[in-house]
Design a protein around this motif. Structure first.
Motif, PDB file in Angstrom:
ATOM      1  N   ILE A 132      -8.748   4.651  -2.799  1.00 50.66           N
ATOM      2  CA  ILE A 132      -8.344   3.095  -2.645  1.00 50.66           C
ATOM      3  C   ILE A 132      -9.662   2.561  -1.497  1.00 50.66           C
ATOM      4  CG2 ILE A 132      -6.961   1.321  -1.760  1.00 50.66           C
ATOM      5  CD1 ILE A 132      -4.754   3.413  -2.036  1.00 50.66           C
ATOM      6  N   GLY A 133     -10.222   1.615  -1.999  1.00 52.29           N
ATOM      7  CA  GLY A 133     -11.436   1.029  -1.296  1.00 52.29           C
ATOM      8  C   GLY A 133     -12.695   1.170  -2.135  1.00 52.29           C
ATOM      9  N   MET A 135       0.823  -1.313  -0.073  1.00 50.45           N
ATOM     10  CA  MET A 135      -0.114   0.058   0.055  1.00 50.45           C
ATOM     11  C   MET A 135       0.770   1.235  -0.024  1.00 50.45           C
ATOM     12  SD  MET A 135      -3.113   1.126   0.115  1.00 50.45           S
ATOM     13  CE  MET A 135      -4.420   0.429   1.161  1.00 50.45           C
ATOM     14  N   ALA A 174      -6.305   9.698  -1.670  1.00 47.66           N
ATOM     15  CA  ALA A 174      -5.087  10.315  -2.163  1.00 47.66           C
ATOM     16  C   ALA A 174      -5.112  11.451  -3.139  1.00 47.66           C
ATOM     17  CB  ALA A 174      -4.211   9.231  -2.516  1.00 47.66           C
ATOM     18  N   LEU A 212      -2.471   4.081   6.566  1.00 47.56           N
ATOM     19  CA  LEU A 212      -1.300   4.847   5.974  1.00 47.56           C
ATOM     20  C   LEU A 212      -1.665   6.319   5.468  1.00 47.56           C
ATOM     21  CD1 LEU A 212       0.447   2.116   3.712  1.00 47.56           C
ATOM     22  CD2 LEU A 212       1.725   3.736   5.728  1.00 47.56           C
ATOM     23  N   TRP A 232      -4.619   0.406   5.947  1.00 53.14           N
ATOM     24  CA  TRP A 232      -5.632   1.438   5.861  1.00 53.14           C
ATOM     25  C   TRP A 232      -5.156   2.791   6.674  1.00 53.14           C
ATOM     26  CZ3 TRP A 232      -8.266   0.920   1.864  1.00 53.14           C
ATOM     27  CH2 TRP A 232      -8.596  -0.218   1.225  1.00 53.14           C
ATOM     28  N   SER A 261      -1.317  14.518   1.572  1.00 52.01           N
ATOM     29  CA  SER A 261      -2.500  15.233   2.787  1.00 52.01           C
ATOM     30  C   SER A 261      -1.561  15.221   3.894  1.00 52.01           C
ATOM     31  CB  SER A 261      -3.398  13.877   2.920  1.00 52.01           C
ATOM     32  OG  SER A 261      -4.186  13.917   1.883  1.00 52.01           O
ATOM     33  N   ILE A 310      -9.265   5.271   1.576  1.00 51.75           N
ATOM     34  CA  ILE A 310      -8.055   6.010   1.552  1.00 51.75           C
ATOM     35  C   ILE A 310      -8.497   7.184   0.409  1.00 51.75           C
ATOM     36  CG2 ILE A 310      -5.496   6.740   1.438  1.00 51.75           C
ATOM     37  CD1 ILE A 310      -4.974   4.121   2.746  1.00 51.75           C
ATOM     38  N   LEU A 368      -2.960   4.681  -8.721  1.00 49.06           N
ATOM     39  CA  LEU A 368      -3.626   4.033  -7.745  1.00 49.06           C
ATOM     40  C   LEU A 368      -4.796   2.920  -7.993  1.00 49.06           C
ATOM     41  CD1 LEU A 368      -3.970   7.074  -5.269  1.00 49.06           C
ATOM     42  CD2 LEU A 368      -2.314   5.322  -4.986  1.00 49.06           C
ATOM     43  N   LYS A 369      -4.730   2.930  -9.419  1.00 50.44           N
ATOM     44  CA  LYS A 369      -5.881   1.975  -9.892  1.00 50.44           C
ATOM     45  C   LYS A 369      -5.507   0.631 -10.070  1.00 50.44           C
ATOM     46  CE  LYS A 369      -7.196   5.701 -12.585  1.00 50.44           C
ATOM     47  NZ  LYS A 369      -6.830   6.477 -13.900  1.00 50.44           N
ATOM     48  N   ARG A 370      -4.572   0.110  -9.649  1.00 52.95           N
ATOM     49  CA  ARG A 370      -4.155  -1.405  -9.654  1.00 52.95           C
ATOM     50  C   ARG A 370      -4.873  -2.054  -8.906  1.00 52.95           C
ATOM     51  NH1 ARG A 370       1.966  -0.566  -8.678  1.00 52.95           N
ATOM     52  NH2 ARG A 370       1.476   1.791  -8.462  1.00 52.95           N
ATOM     53  N   PRO A 426      -1.630   9.323   2.841  1.00 48.51           N
ATOM     54  CA  PRO A 426      -1.030  10.027   1.473  1.00 48.51           C
ATOM     55  C   PRO A 426      -0.200  10.875   1.698  1.00 48.51           C
ATOM     56  CG  PRO A 426      -3.380   9.867   1.713  1.00 48.51           C
ATOM     57  CD  PRO A 426      -3.181   9.617   2.937  1.00 48.51           C
ATOM     58  N   PRO A 427       0.890  10.976   1.048  1.00 44.58           N
ATOM     59  CA  PRO A 427       2.063  11.902   1.291  1.00 44.58           C
ATOM     60  C   PRO A 427       1.560  13.326   1.187  1.00 44.58           C
ATOM     61  CG  PRO A 427       2.570  10.276  -0.362  1.00 44.58           C
ATOM     62  CD  PRO A 427       1.369  10.134   0.030  1.00 44.58           C
ATOM     63  N   ARG A 442       1.954   1.890  -3.293  1.00 44.34           N
ATOM     64  CA  ARG A 442       0.820   2.585  -4.127  1.00 44.34           C
ATOM     65  C   ARG A 442       0.877   3.930  -3.811  1.00 44.34           C
ATOM     66  NH1 ARG A 442      -4.331  -1.323  -3.989  1.00 44.34           N
ATOM     67  NH2 ARG A 442      -5.305   0.493  -5.408  1.00 44.34           N
ATOM     68  N   LEU A 443       1.038   4.329  -2.809  1.00 45.12           N
ATOM     69  CA  LEU A 443       0.822   5.754  -2.474  1.00 45.12           C
ATOM     70  C   LEU A 443       1.893   6.702  -2.700  1.00 45.12           C
ATOM     71  CD1 LEU A 443      -1.074   5.509   1.367  1.00 45.12           C
ATOM     72  CD2 LEU A 443      -2.005   6.254  -0.751  1.00 45.12           C
TER      73      LEU A 443
END
Lengths: 204, 168
Positions: free
Chosen positions: B70-71, A24, B145, A171, A169, A176, B143, B166-168, A173-174, A27-28
């Protein structure tokens, strides 16, 4: 030093969650992670980090109320972690953390209470930083974050914003995380440095 | 002889008293003038300050913040998500903060896993910080982002289509 953000506090309770958290974080957009976990969870996290091309460091947080106690614990944990953070329970331990180069991070609300002029100088020169735990913000403790941000802005102390996530969940987002500085009415630059620059400086 | 002396003395004393009175009056008048000048300069200073502020205070512009999420967020969660964002913003900045920033969810695209929120340009960072606080939607964990901030909705939609991170 990279322009990718860093999170210096991940606390996965078991190996499966360690892998999920690291994925995660990738991804972020994180490039640097510090993991505080059991040996198995750390192995899993470092393997996943290697797969995804992230820099992963092991971290230990110690608690001490005096400098002697801190020294004793530091001797025990020598060589076992890349980043050693201290939660000072007394002013003596906080002063010690300021001048000892082995301790990279001063953690917690307690640390902010002991910061004075000499401590500021030591933190600026010694390469250490104050750490703000963003998980407390998710539990509604906004005052803690505002206090640390304002303290850091007023005294020019390096600050690191860490998620201290126990699952994927939690974590942040950088972008933010960096914008949290707007909540405390301090310049955005401070938040950006706390997420994008200071973690790399502390881990170097 | 005595009468002349008395008359002369009386005249000189009277003239002295008159001149002292005149000096006092003049000083009082000067004080009033100085006070008036001081007040006037303060008014002018205030006026200049107001003019300066009005020059600095620019027209409010709109900014569009593109975020990936995400979610699980479906089409029917749009209203709920907007409420959640507003509630978090209100928790931190208060009702007045919401009135000033005017945050609003403009687009929510579950197929692209992307959304766009609109806000006044001076409150962009406030809203980006608040997006990080939104973690639950109908007991499902999410989340949000933020990826980019733009000045036009068209560009924001374009970025929404392009971002694949982030769509993966």
């Amino acid at each position: 030093m990279s322009s990718r953000p860093g999170d210096l506090c991940l606390r996965p309770p078991d190996p499966s969650i360690a892998g999920k958290i690291v994925r995660m974080a990738a991804r972020l957009g994180y490039g640097l992670l510090a993991v505080e976990a059991s040996d198995e969870a750390w192995r899993q996290a470092s393997t996943t980090c290697r797969e995804l091309g992230l820099k992963c460091i092991r971290r230990i947080t110690i608690k001490a109320s005096t400098s002697q106690e801190a020294r004793r614990i530091l001797r025990k944990v020598r060589g076992s972690a890349g980043i050693i953070a201290l939660r000072p329970l007394g002013v003596d331990a906080a002063r010690f953390a300021g001048r000892d180069s082995r301790i990279k991070l001063l953690v917690g609300y307690e640390a902010s209470r002991y910061v004075d002029r000499s401590q500021r100088r030591l933190l600026r020169v010694g390469g250490g930083a104050l750490e703000a735990d963003l998980s407390r913000l998710l539990h509604g403790d906004i005052g803690y974050i505002i206090r640390l941000l304002r303290l850091s802005a007023a005294n020019n102390i390096p600050l690191v914003l860490s998620s201290c996530a126990e699952d994927e969940w939690s974590l942040w987002p950088p972008r933010s995380a960096a914008s949290i500085s707007a909540l405390a009415s301090v310049p955005l630059r401070l938040g950006v440095e706390a997420v994008y620059i200071n973690p790399w400086r502390v881990s170097a | 002889m005595n009468t002349y002396v008395i008359i002369a003395l009386t005249a000189s004393l009277t003239s002295l008293a008159l001149s002292v009175y005149a000096v006092f009056k003049a000083m009082e008048a000067w004080g009033r003038v100085a006070e008036t000048r001081r007040l006037l300069s303060r008014v002018l200073e205030y006026r200049r300050g107001v003019e300066r502020l009005s020059r600095v205070r620019s027209k409010p512009r709109r900014r569009y913040i593109v975020f990936s999420y995400i979610g699980d967020i479906g089409d029917d969660d749009r209203g709920r998500l907007e409420e959640e964002i507003l509630a978090k913003y209100r928790d931190i900045f208060g009702e007045r903060g919401v009135e000033l920033a005017k945050p609003r969810l403009i687009v929510l695209d579950p197929s692209l896993k992307c959304g766009i929120v609109r806000v006044r340009h001076t409150y962009v960072n406030h809203l980006i910080g608040v997006l990080g606080l939104v973690r639950r939607l109908r007991d499902r964990r999410v989340i949000l982002a933020p990826t980019r901030t733009t000045g036009t909705l068209r560009k924001a939609r374009e970025i929404c289509r392009q971002t694949a991170g982030l769509k993966r």
